[in-house]
Design an enzyme around this catalytic site. Structure first.
Site, PDB file in Angstrom:
ATOM      1  N   HIS A 137      46.502  36.489  49.638  1.00 22.58           N
ATOM      2  CA  HIS A 137      45.566  36.468  48.505  1.00 22.58           C
ATOM      3  C   HIS A 137      44.610  37.657  48.611  1.00 22.58           C
ATOM      4  O   HIS A 137      43.968  37.860  49.645  1.00 22.58           O
ATOM      5  CB  HIS A 137      44.791  35.142  48.519  1.00 22.58           C
ATOM      6  N   ASP A 141      38.635  33.236  44.937  1.00 20.95           N
ATOM      7  CA  ASP A 141      38.626  32.449  43.702  1.00 20.95           C
ATOM      8  C   ASP A 141      37.321  31.660  43.573  1.00 20.95           C
ATOM      9  O   ASP A 141      36.844  31.047  44.541  1.00 20.95           O
ATOM     10  CB  ASP A 141      39.805  31.468  43.687  1.00 20.95           C
ATOM     11  N   HIS A 216      40.012  29.261  36.718  1.00 19.74           N
ATOM     12  CA  HIS A 216      39.179  29.817  37.784  1.00 19.74           C
ATOM     13  C   HIS A 216      38.977  31.310  37.525  1.00 19.74           C
ATOM     14  O   HIS A 216      39.641  31.896  36.664  1.00 19.74           O
ATOM     15  CB  HIS A 216      39.815  29.605  39.167  1.00 19.74           C
ATOM     16  N   HIS A 218      39.250  34.939  39.415  1.00 16.25           N
ATOM     17  CA  HIS A 218      39.706  35.681  40.591  1.00 16.25           C
ATOM     18  C   HIS A 218      38.831  36.928  40.701  1.00 16.25           C
ATOM     19  O   HIS A 218      38.768  37.744  39.781  1.00 16.25           O
ATOM     20  CB  HIS A 218      41.185  36.079  40.428  1.00 16.25           C
TER      21      HIS A 218
END
Length: 244
Positions: A137, A141, A216, A218
């Protein structure tokens, strides 16, 4: 015969004495009466000045009272004017100070950093491994409902505003040489390329576009505007005075 005539014409001494007494008494009475009249007349002439003297202080007293009232009114008006001017001056100074403080706060805010959304729960973190990413990732988030405010984390210039593949609708802002932030999965974009934005300015709304499993935001901090140059965003924010 002559002797008898002489005797007849003589007036007795007692009678003469009586006449003298009467005349003398009359003169005394006349003198007394004259003195009384003169005194009365004199008293009458002197009474007028006494009345005038008595009236003069009364008139002077009324004038003094009126003058004091006028002076008091003038003093009260002057004091009221001075208070009003002082209040106006204080209000102007307070307004000036408030404006200066607001300008200083704005300047400090522009120079500072903040989280990219005001209310959130931290989700997947930087470098986390999972099936949702080709590698690890690349950002942090911030879990928020769709339509939540997304704001510029710092002052800068928009260099990307549109579709970003796996990032869905995304925005990239340049903050200086080798410093960028990225905002992904937006439902709405409110800025355009080349636009100058300041810290805290709303730039879009959160969503779940692109490669996303739910609503959400990012968020990435990068050294270039492109994928693959990101750094740990929470560490970066903390280093700049923000505690996510």
């Amino acid at each position: 015969m002559r002797k008898n005539s002489t005797m007849k014409n003589r007036t007795p001494k007692s009678v003469n004495r009586g006449r003298v007494a009467v005349v003398t008494g009359g003169l005394v009475a006349a003198l007394a009466l004259g003195s009384t009249a003169a005194f009365a007349a004199g008293a009458g002439h002197e009474a007028a000045p006494v009345s005038a003297v008595a009236a003069a202080p009364a008139a002077s007293s009324v004038s003094d009272v009126l003058q004091k009232q006028v002076t008091g009114q003038k003093d009260a008006a002057a004091q009221a004017k001075a208070k009003a001017e002082a209040a106006a001056k204080a209000a102007a100074e307070a307004k000036k100070e408030a404006a200066a403080k607001a300008a200083a706060d704005r300047k400090a805010r522009i120079a500072g950093w903040m989280t990219p959304t005001p209310h959130y729960v931290l989700g997947a973190g930087y470098a986390q491994v999972g099936v949702h990413w080709a590698h690890t990732h690349s950002g942090q988030d911030f879990v928020v409902p769709t339509g939540s405010t997304v704001r510029a984390a710092h002052t800068g210039t928009v260099v990307t505003a549109g579709w970003g593949g796996a990032y869905g609708n995304n925005i990239v802002i340049q903050h200086g040489s080798q410093l960028y932030t990225q905002y992904g999965h937006l439902s709405h974009i409110e800025v355009h390329v080349g636009e100058q934005v300041i810290t805290g300015q709303e730039i879009g709304k959160s969503g779940s576009t692109g490669n996303s499993t739910g609503p959400h935001l990012h968020f990435e901090v990068r050294t270039t505007p492109y994928y693959g140059s990101s750094v740990e965003p929470l560490h970066f924010l903390r280093a700049h005075g923000v505690n996510p």
